[in-house]
Every structure is written in structure tokens, then in C-alpha cells.
Write an enzyme that holds these catalytic residues in place. Structure first.
Site: not given
Length: 124
Positions: A85-86
Site C-alpha cells: 500500500c502507500q
């Protein structure tokens, strides 16, 4: 005041237990380790579609965390799953969801996409 301290203590205990459980079920990989194995695995970006469109690891499929429960059947249990994810928080939560449904070969990118220096694809 005493009730607030009890609530804060409970939150802290829950957070520690969740963190330790997550470390047991999903292996956090450095970028080098991630790069060495992701081509032989199911590479899943659990960010939202607009984040994915802004840039993602080449070869990744976008299954946002918000859709994972409904789309879990798209993933195979007999192959490793590489999640990112980020920054690493959502991929950890995704791993927990997958683990509860019987997926075992789970890995995620330490530091998330923001730390990735490899090839990136952007949707125009």
C-alpha cells in the site's frame, strides 16, 4: 479520569497484540527481498484506484482494501501473495483479513510504495 486511563490502556494493549499477531502472519520484506520474489507471486496493490492510477509497481493488480472481502476469491491460496500500500498499514490489515480466510503465504513491502525505487507504471 480513571475511566479514560482504562480505555487508553485497553487501546494500547489491543494495539500491541495486533502488531505482534501481524508480525507473525505476514512477513515484512525489504525492497530487495520484495523485488527478488514478487514476479513469482500474486502482486496486489491494496490502495484505492486513484492512488493506483497515479503510479504502481509494474505487474501489480489493484484490489483495494475496501473491496478485498468481496474480491478475495480472485486470489489463489496455493501461491505467495505480495501486498503493498502507500506506507505499509493497509497491506498489514489486508494480510490479517486474508489470514483469517485461510491464506498463509503472505508478504508485504516494508515502508510501502512511497519507499519503492523500482519500476513504476502510471495510468494516463
Amino acid at each position: 479520569m480513571e475511566a479514560l486511563l482504562i480505555i487508553l490502556g485497553a487501546i494500547l494493549v489491543y494495539s500491541v497484540i495486533t502488531y505482534l499477531w501481524q508480525r507473525r502472519i505476514v512477513k515484512a520484506l525489504t525492497e530487495e527481498e520484495f523485488r527478488a520474489g514478487y514476479r513469482k507471486a500474486q502482486l496486489i496493490d491494496v490502495r484505492e484506484p486513484d492512488e493506483f492510477a497515479g503510479g504502481h509497481i509494474l505487474g501489480a493488480r489493484n484490489i483495494p482494501l475496501t473491496q478485498l472481502r468481496m474480491r478475495m476469491k480472485e486470489l489463489r491460496k496455493d501461491q505467495p501473495i505480495y501486498l503493498y500500500c502507500q506506507n505499509g498499514l493497509r497491506s498489514g490489515r489486508a494480510a490479517q483479513m486474508l489470514y483469517r480466510k485461510g491464506y498463509r503465504n503472505l508478504y508485504h513491502l516494508k515502508g510501502g510504495f512511497k519507499k519503492w525505487t523500482g519500476k513504476v507504471k502510471k495510468n494516463s
